[in-house]
Write a protein that holds these residues in place. Structure first.
Motif, mmCIF file in Angstrom:
data_model
loop_
_atom_site.group_PDB
_atom_site.id
_atom_site.type_symbol
_atom_site.label_atom_id
_atom_site.label_comp_id
_atom_site.label_asym_id
_atom_site.label_seq_id
_atom_site.Cartn_x
_atom_site.Cartn_y
_atom_site.Cartn_z
ATOM 1 N N MET A 161 47.845 52.330 34.855
ATOM 2 C CA MET A 161 47.085 51.344 35.075
ATOM 3 C C MET A 161 45.917 51.735 36.116
ATOM 4 S SD MET A 161 49.807 47.934 35.446
ATOM 5 C CE MET A 161 48.456 46.945 35.307
ATOM 6 N N ARG A 162 44.657 51.415 35.485
ATOM 7 C CA ARG A 162 43.543 52.031 36.477
ATOM 8 C C ARG A 162 42.900 50.604 36.926
ATOM 9 N NH1 ARG A 162 40.712 56.038 32.365
ATOM 10 N NH2 ARG A 162 40.354 54.086 31.445
ATOM 11 N N PHE A 163 42.463 50.449 38.252
ATOM 12 C CA PHE A 163 41.988 49.398 38.909
ATOM 13 C C PHE A 163 40.492 49.682 39.118
ATOM 14 C CE2 PHE A 163 46.417 50.087 39.819
ATOM 15 C CZ PHE A 163 46.941 48.939 39.153
ATOM 16 N N PHE A 164 39.789 48.559 38.807
ATOM 17 C CA PHE A 164 38.352 48.662 39.267
ATOM 18 C C PHE A 164 37.993 47.427 40.169
ATOM 19 C CE2 PHE A 164 39.141 50.613 35.213
ATOM 20 C CZ PHE A 164 38.377 51.727 35.309
ATOM 21 N N ALA A 165 36.805 47.680 41.084
ATOM 22 C CA ALA A 165 36.183 46.725 41.900
ATOM 23 C C ALA A 165 37.051 46.039 42.802
ATOM 24 C CB ALA A 165 35.405 45.828 41.056
ATOM 25 N N ALA A 166 37.080 44.647 42.873
ATOM 26 C CA ALA A 166 38.193 44.017 43.762
ATOM 27 C C ALA A 166 39.569 44.123 43.452
ATOM 28 C CB ALA A 166 37.865 42.386 43.552
ATOM 29 N N ALA A 167 39.944 44.785 42.202
ATOM 30 C CA ALA A 167 41.331 45.040 42.006
ATOM 31 C C ALA A 167 41.760 46.323 42.558
ATOM 32 C CB ALA A 167 41.640 45.136 40.363
ATOM 33 N N ARG A 168 40.784 47.185 42.575
ATOM 34 C CA ARG A 168 41.135 48.260 43.332
ATOM 35 C C ARG A 168 41.071 48.225 44.951
ATOM 36 N NH1 ARG A 168 36.309 52.093 43.109
ATOM 37 N NH2 ARG A 168 36.871 51.912 40.902
ATOM 38 N N ASP A 194 47.336 44.438 49.495
ATOM 39 C CA ASP A 194 46.977 42.925 49.439
ATOM 40 C C ASP A 194 47.793 42.134 48.731
ATOM 41 O OD1 ASP A 194 46.080 40.419 50.146
ATOM 42 O OD2 ASP A 194 43.799 41.286 50.770
ATOM 43 N N THR A 195 48.857 41.869 48.798
ATOM 44 C CA THR A 195 49.492 41.164 47.978
ATOM 45 C C THR A 195 49.203 39.815 47.388
ATOM 46 O OG1 THR A 195 51.253 40.592 49.422
ATOM 47 C CG2 THR A 195 51.698 42.515 48.312
ATOM 48 N N ASP A 196 48.675 39.145 48.661
ATOM 49 C CA ASP A 196 48.296 37.732 48.204
ATOM 50 C C ASP A 196 46.818 37.786 47.340
ATOM 51 O OD1 ASP A 196 50.001 36.525 49.677
ATOM 52 O OD2 ASP A 196 48.845 36.436 51.643
ATOM 53 N N ARG A 197 46.001 38.768 47.638
ATOM 54 C CA ARG A 197 44.822 38.842 46.882
ATOM 55 C C ARG A 197 45.108 39.439 45.808
ATOM 56 N NH1 ARG A 197 39.628 42.626 48.973
ATOM 57 N NH2 ARG A 197 38.463 42.280 47.262
ATOM 58 N N TRP A 198 45.757 40.320 45.475
ATOM 59 C CA TRP A 198 46.245 40.973 44.198
ATOM 60 C C TRP A 198 47.022 39.759 43.150
ATOM 61 C CZ3 TRP A 198 45.517 43.962 40.343
ATOM 62 C CH2 TRP A 198 46.331 44.100 39.721
ATOM 63 N N THR A 199 47.747 38.942 43.738
ATOM 64 C CA THR A 199 48.461 37.863 42.848
ATOM 65 C C THR A 199 47.489 36.729 42.353
ATOM 66 O OG1 THR A 199 50.396 38.224 44.310
ATOM 67 C CG2 THR A 199 50.298 35.949 43.150
ATOM 68 N N ALA A 200 46.214 36.475 43.752
ATOM 69 C CA ALA A 200 45.234 35.667 42.904
ATOM 70 C C ALA A 200 44.339 36.304 42.005
ATOM 71 C CB ALA A 200 44.545 35.038 44.272
ATOM 72 N N PRO A 235 38.371 42.912 36.852
ATOM 73 C CA PRO A 235 38.108 41.597 37.453
ATOM 74 C C PRO A 235 36.626 41.131 37.353
ATOM 75 C CG PRO A 235 37.736 43.457 39.314
ATOM 76 C CD PRO A 235 38.442 44.082 38.041
ATOM 77 N N PRO A 236 36.441 39.931 37.105
ATOM 78 C CA PRO A 236 35.035 39.490 36.996
ATOM 79 C C PRO A 236 34.202 40.073 38.010
ATOM 80 C CG PRO A 236 36.211 37.732 38.104
ATOM 81 C CD PRO A 236 37.029 38.853 37.952
ATOM 82 N N PHE A 237 33.029 40.520 37.460
ATOM 83 C CA PHE A 237 31.985 41.070 38.040
ATOM 84 C C PHE A 237 30.711 40.200 38.333
ATOM 85 C CE2 PHE A 237 34.139 44.548 35.834
ATOM 86 C CZ PHE A 237 34.204 45.397 36.924
ATOM 87 N N ALA A 238 30.043 40.561 39.100
ATOM 88 C CA ALA A 238 28.702 39.448 39.587
ATOM 89 C C ALA A 238 27.973 39.519 38.482
ATOM 90 C CB ALA A 238 27.896 40.086 40.754
ATOM 91 N N GLY A 239 27.488 38.263 37.906
ATOM 92 C CA GLY A 239 26.379 38.089 37.032
ATOM 93 C C GLY A 239 27.046 38.122 35.518
#
Length: 79
Positions: free
Chosen positions: A4-11, A37-43, A74-78
């Motif tokens: 599993m590879r993570f980008f931006a806010a997910a990373r 950051d489990t709370d952030r990851w869950t959301a 994750p969603p990106f700006a724009g």
């Protein structure tokens, strides 16, 4: 095993670029990620799109049998 590879806010939420998990479904894999950051990851999981061996999905019941890579986008700006 699936990478599993993570980008931006997910990373940022997970605290690393990638992890390897052994899971039957995408949801199972997401639950096994050792996030810093489990709370952030869950959301964040509800807002992400996932590339399962290059195919876009938001269906967390997607089976991972034979899947080599899941990209967590994750969603990106724009957009």
């Amino acid at each position: 095993m699936t990478t599993m590879r993570f980008f931006a806010a997910a990373r940022a939420a997970v605290g690393q670029d990638e992890v390897t998990v052994d899971a039957a479904t995408l949801d199972d894999a997401l639950q096994r990620v050792p996030a810093t950051d489990t709370d952030r990851w869950t959301a964040l999981q509800e807002r992400c799109s996932y590339l399962v061996d290059g195919v876009t999905t938001r269906d967390r019941s997607t089976p991972l049998a034979g899947v080599a890579t899941v990209d967590v986008m994750p969603p990106f700006a724009g957009g």
